[in-house]
Write a protein that holds these residues in place. Sequence first.
Motif, mmCIF file in Angstrom:
data_model
loop_
_atom_site.group_PDB
_atom_site.id
_atom_site.type_symbol
_atom_site.label_atom_id
_atom_site.label_comp_id
_atom_site.label_asym_id
_atom_site.label_seq_id
_atom_site.Cartn_x
_atom_site.Cartn_y
_atom_site.Cartn_z
ATOM 1 N N ASN A 1 0.860 -1.189 0.000
ATOM 2 C CA ASN A 1 0.000 0.000 0.000
ATOM 3 C C ASN A 1 0.891 1.232 0.000
ATOM 4 O O ASN A 1 1.543 1.507 1.015
ATOM 5 C CB ASN A 1 -0.883 0.008 1.241
ATOM 6 C CG ASN A 1 -2.031 0.991 1.147
ATOM 7 O OD1 ASN A 1 -2.137 1.734 0.185
ATOM 8 N ND2 ASN A 1 -2.878 1.016 2.151
ATOM 9 N N PRO A 2 0.989 1.928 -1.142
ATOM 10 C CA PRO A 2 0.226 1.848 -2.392
ATOM 11 C C PRO A 2 0.518 0.558 -3.165
ATOM 12 O O PRO A 2 1.507 -0.102 -2.945
ATOM 13 C CB PRO A 2 0.678 3.081 -3.162
ATOM 14 C CG PRO A 2 1.287 3.990 -2.139
ATOM 15 C CD PRO A 2 1.885 3.093 -1.126
ATOM 16 N N VAL A 3 -0.400 0.246 -4.114
ATOM 17 C CA VAL A 3 -0.320 -0.982 -4.875
ATOM 18 C C VAL A 3 -0.426 -0.666 -6.368
ATOM 19 O O VAL A 3 -1.113 0.279 -6.760
ATOM 20 C CB VAL A 3 -1.446 -1.953 -4.443
ATOM 21 C CG1 VAL A 3 -2.813 -1.337 -4.678
ATOM 22 C CG2 VAL A 3 -1.325 -3.290 -5.161
ATOM 23 N N LYS A 4 0.264 -1.476 -7.195
ATOM 24 C CA LYS A 4 0.175 -1.329 -8.646
ATOM 25 C C LYS A 4 -0.680 -2.423 -9.282
ATOM 26 O O LYS A 4 -1.518 -2.146 -10.131
ATOM 27 C CB LYS A 4 1.574 -1.348 -9.273
ATOM 28 C CG LYS A 4 2.394 -0.094 -9.023
ATOM 29 C CD LYS A 4 3.712 -0.171 -9.785
ATOM 30 C CE LYS A 4 4.539 1.100 -9.588
ATOM 31 N NZ LYS A 4 5.834 1.030 -10.328
ATOM 32 N N ASN A 5 -0.432 -3.686 -8.875
ATOM 33 C CA ASN A 5 -1.091 -4.795 -9.551
ATOM 34 C C ASN A 5 -1.911 -5.669 -8.607
ATOM 35 O O ASN A 5 -3.124 -5.656 -8.649
ATOM 36 C CB ASN A 5 -0.041 -5.642 -10.287
ATOM 37 C CG ASN A 5 0.694 -4.860 -11.352
ATOM 38 O OD1 ASN A 5 0.058 -4.232 -12.195
ATOM 39 N ND2 ASN A 5 2.010 -4.892 -11.330
ATOM 40 N N GLN B 1 -6.361 -12.284 -2.127
ATOM 41 C CA GLN B 1 -5.689 -11.418 -3.088
ATOM 42 C C GLN B 1 -6.650 -10.982 -4.189
ATOM 43 O O GLN B 1 -7.603 -11.702 -4.507
ATOM 44 C CB GLN B 1 -4.475 -12.119 -3.711
ATOM 45 C CG GLN B 1 -3.312 -12.309 -2.744
ATOM 46 C CD GLN B 1 -2.093 -12.890 -3.434
ATOM 47 O OE1 GLN B 1 -2.215 -13.697 -4.366
ATOM 48 N NE2 GLN B 1 -0.911 -12.476 -2.996
ATOM 49 N N ALA B 2 -6.369 -9.814 -4.762
ATOM 50 C CA ALA B 2 -7.186 -9.296 -5.858
ATOM 51 C C ALA B 2 -6.296 -8.572 -6.851
ATOM 52 O O ALA B 2 -5.344 -7.874 -6.473
ATOM 53 C CB ALA B 2 -8.249 -8.346 -5.324
ATOM 54 N N ASP B 3 -6.622 -8.737 -8.120
ATOM 55 C CA ASP B 3 -5.923 -8.020 -9.191
ATOM 56 C C ASP B 3 -6.586 -6.657 -9.359
ATOM 57 O O ASP B 3 -7.757 -6.564 -9.743
ATOM 58 C CB ASP B 3 -5.999 -8.826 -10.483
ATOM 59 C CG ASP B 3 -5.279 -8.132 -11.633
ATOM 60 O OD1 ASP B 3 -4.592 -7.112 -11.388
ATOM 61 O OD2 ASP B 3 -5.437 -8.585 -12.784
ATOM 62 N N VAL B 4 -5.859 -5.591 -9.068
ATOM 63 C CA VAL B 4 -6.396 -4.231 -9.182
ATOM 64 C C VAL B 4 -5.651 -3.451 -10.260
ATOM 65 O O VAL B 4 -5.696 -2.220 -10.279
ATOM 66 C CB VAL B 4 -6.317 -3.493 -7.824
ATOM 67 C CG1 VAL B 4 -7.190 -4.180 -6.784
ATOM 68 C CG2 VAL B 4 -4.876 -3.397 -7.330
#
Length: 250
Positions: free
Chosen positions: A157-161, A219-222
């Motif tokens: 956090n922050p996150v890219k993927n 997990q989640a793909d963002v």
Amino acid sequence: YDVWLMDAFTKDSLDMRHNPTYAFNVNLNDASSYGKGRFTVIVRQNPALAVHLLTFTGTKATTGSKISWTTENEQNYTNFTVERSTDNGVTFTALGGFASSNQGTYEFLDTNPLRGVDMYRLKLVDLNGTITYSNVISLTYTHFHVTVNNNIRVYPNPVKNTLSLFISSANSNSADQSDGIISSMINDKTDKTNQYSITIVNNSGAVLKRGNSNVTTWQADVSNFMPGSYVIQVSGKNGKAVGQCVFIKL
């Protein structure tokens, strides 16, 4: 409102808000003393009696931003809406609100303050549709604010993927969660007592992703999310809140 009874025969008037009765005489020899044109009721607005906002303040609480205000002359037809700006007051978004209860003292909790400067104002709508706004107050957060409770963490956090979620449960061992880093994130811990519902929403409250898990990691793909701030919410059985926090998508 002011309500007045006008007596055209005596050239007199009566404030009916403060005087429930009015005595008068009738002269049968003078039709103007009892004719249909003798009395008139006049209703008019009195600005002094309108709802007035006395105070509007905000403080940091362990569960979010606590917004408080006090009023006078408000009735149960006044509506309050708390609005927030995260772009230095350029735009404001409604967080929530309610109708007044004629108590004069109110509170609203923003459980999702964002990192940086959060600016708040109060919108008041009176019976006749008149809209007024409070002064703007600012609360600054230098770290991500975990809300509702400390039962969830997200990383990175922050996150890219890929966003990873860790859920603390009564049946799971303690993990090192300092600065949002989960040292034991490799081993999923099955929590047979709960089935977790997970939701990711944007600042407008729109749901972007849902998920379920019976383990304490998820997990989640963002990667397809637009850059900005988002809220992840976790609930357990019967919809009971487990945790909620904010993350930044780069």
